[in-house]
Design a protein around this motif. Structure first.
Motif, short mmCIF file in Angstrom:
data_model
loop_
_atom_site.label_atom_id
_atom_site.label_comp_id
_atom_site.label_asym_id
_atom_site.label_seq_id
_atom_site.Cartn_x
_atom_site.Cartn_y
_atom_site.Cartn_z
N LEU A 86 0.85 -1.18 0.00
CA LEU A 86 0.00 0.00 0.00
C LEU A 86 0.89 1.23 0.00
O LEU A 86 1.88 1.30 0.71
N SER A 87 0.50 2.23 -0.80
CA SER A 87 1.27 3.47 -0.86
C SER A 87 0.31 4.63 -1.07
O SER A 87 -0.63 4.54 -1.86
N THR A 88 0.55 5.74 -0.37
CA THR A 88 -0.30 6.91 -0.50
C THR A 88 0.51 8.16 -0.19
O THR A 88 1.58 8.08 0.43
N GLY A 97 -0.37 22.66 0.74
CA GLY A 97 0.47 23.85 0.77
C GLY A 97 1.93 23.51 1.01
O GLY A 97 2.54 22.74 0.26
N PRO A 98 2.53 24.03 2.07
CA PRO A 98 3.96 23.76 2.34
C PRO A 98 4.20 22.39 2.99
O PRO A 98 5.35 21.99 3.17
N LEU A 99 3.14 21.66 3.37
CA LEU A 99 3.28 20.39 4.07
C LEU A 99 2.90 19.24 3.15
O LEU A 99 1.86 19.28 2.48
N GLY A 100 3.76 18.22 3.11
CA GLY A 100 3.48 17.04 2.30
C GLY A 100 3.99 15.78 2.97
O GLY A 100 4.84 15.84 3.86
N LEU A 129 8.15 19.94 5.62
CA LEU A 129 7.50 21.24 5.78
C LEU A 129 8.41 22.30 5.17
O LEU A 129 9.51 22.55 5.67
N HIS A 130 7.94 22.89 4.06
CA HIS A 130 8.71 23.92 3.37
C HIS A 130 8.23 25.28 3.85
O HIS A 130 7.24 25.84 3.36
N LEU A 131 8.94 25.84 4.83
CA LEU A 131 8.53 27.11 5.42
C LEU A 131 8.81 28.28 4.48
O LEU A 131 8.01 29.21 4.37
N SER A 132 9.98 28.23 3.84
CA SER A 132 10.36 29.28 2.89
C SER A 132 11.53 28.74 2.09
O SER A 132 11.99 27.60 2.29
N ASP A 133 12.03 29.55 1.16
CA ASP A 133 13.18 29.12 0.37
C ASP A 133 14.41 28.91 1.24
O ASP A 133 15.36 28.23 0.85
N ASP A 134 14.42 29.51 2.44
CA ASP A 134 15.59 29.42 3.32
C ASP A 134 15.37 28.50 4.51
O ASP A 134 16.29 28.33 5.33
N ASN A 135 14.20 27.89 4.64
CA ASN A 135 13.91 27.07 5.83
C ASN A 135 13.09 25.83 5.44
O ASN A 135 12.00 25.96 4.86
N ASP A 136 13.64 24.68 5.75
CA ASP A 136 12.97 23.41 5.49
C ASP A 136 13.13 22.51 6.71
O ASP A 136 14.20 22.46 7.33
N ILE A 137 12.08 21.76 7.02
CA ILE A 137 12.10 20.75 8.09
C ILE A 137 11.49 19.47 7.54
O ILE A 137 10.46 19.51 6.85
N SER A 138 12.11 18.34 7.82
CA SER A 138 11.61 17.06 7.32
C SER A 138 11.69 15.99 8.40
O SER A 138 12.52 16.05 9.31
N LEU A 139 10.81 15.01 8.27
CA LEU A 139 10.75 13.87 9.19
C LEU A 139 10.72 12.59 8.38
O LEU A 139 9.91 12.46 7.44
N SER A 140 11.58 11.65 8.72
CA SER A 140 11.61 10.33 8.07
C SER A 140 11.54 9.26 9.15
O SER A 140 12.19 9.36 10.19
#
Length: 290
Positions: free
Chosen positions: A6-8, A13-16, A75-86
């Protein structure tokens, strides 16, 4: 054998995020398996020759399952700020049945039957949160990860039956017969790091960089094993199958009229725990020459 996947995924917006999982089952068997144990080579008239002290043939069957899941979100806050969770989880299990027949040099002419029933669980869980930030004077990268590894072998049962010439098979403690063992191992690992990159001008309008940062890692591992042994008394009917001779109603003290004793034979070396800690830091210059 069977499998389900299963994949989804979705973006707001800035969150995926993306999420996927898989579940599989597999049954496998190996017939006429050969298992031998040899001693060091002995010198003979024709050179050196190894001696086979144990030789078994038989069948082994294994039912395996696998459950895995992967999550990735950002979470893409801006061109200068990114946060990710794996994060991911992987869990495997195996149900093992083995029956071997053969001979052991130290047991003379006895035919030896070995039976093993066991179940094994293995699990790996991982999660990492990281970020990237850019400012006019420095770039900042950070991460923090956590991992848990676990193995559980809740109940391995081993039985041995010896067949002497002219007699039916009888229960024996030889070759680990009558043993039940329980094993568990767990490890925790945390890993964090912080990195800075600061640019600064040098000659000929070129840009150099100063990189520096720190990291911290902590690991903790513990394992334990408990082993128990069934020992038939003189009044035990050793010619019975395991489910009868080892029936809980027959297990206890000889003074209570029981036919099989049950005791723990674990040792101090069956228990282990340890930790490891690493603190690190670095600094580096990157300077263009021309």
């Amino acid at each position: 054998n069977s499998s389900l996947a299963l994949s989804t995924g979705r973006k707001w917006g800035p969150l995926g995020f993306e999420l996927s999982g898989i579940y599989t089952t597999e049954f496998s068997g190996q017939n006429n398996l050969l298992r031998q144990k040899l001693t060091a080579a002995d010198q003979t008239d024709n050179g050196s020759k190894a001696t086979v002290i144990k030789r078994f043939r038989g069948d082994t069957y294994r039912f395996s399952t696998r459950l895995s899941g992967v999550l990735s979100t950002g979470l893409h806050l801006s061109d200068d700020n990114d946060i990710s969770l794996s994060a991911f989880l992987n869990r495997n299990s195996q149900d093992v049945v083995e029956q071997l027949t053969g001979s052991v040099q130290s047991l003379s002419d006895n035919v030896v039957d070995l039976g093993t029933l066991g179940y094994i669980e293995e699990e790996l869980a991982f999660g990492q949160l990281k970020g990237r930030h850019h400012t006019p004077w420095t770039d900042i990268d950070w991460r923090s990860a956590f991992t848990r590894t676990r193995q559980d072998v809740p109940d391995v049962r081993q039985t041995t039956y010896l067949t002497a010439p002219g007699l039916p098979p009888q229960f024996s403690n030889a070759e680990s017969g009558g043993l039940r063992s329980f094993q568990a191992m767990t490890e925790y690992l945390s890993d964090s790091g912080l990195d800075f990159t600061t640019p600064f001008p040098v000659w000929d309008e070129l840009t150099a960089k100063f990189r520096w940062g720190a990291a911290y890692t902590y690991r903790e591992r513990g394992s334990r094993q408990r082993t128990f042994k069934y020992t038939p008394f003189g009044n035990a009917d050793r010619f019975q199958p395991p489910n009868r001779i080892l029936d809980p109603r027959n297990v206890g003290a000889f003074a209570d009229g029981k036919s099989v004793g049950f005791s723990e034979i674990s040792t101090l070396r069956d228990l282990f725990s340890g930790t490891e800690e690493t603190i690190a830091g670095y600094g580096a210059f990157d300077v263009p020459l021309v």
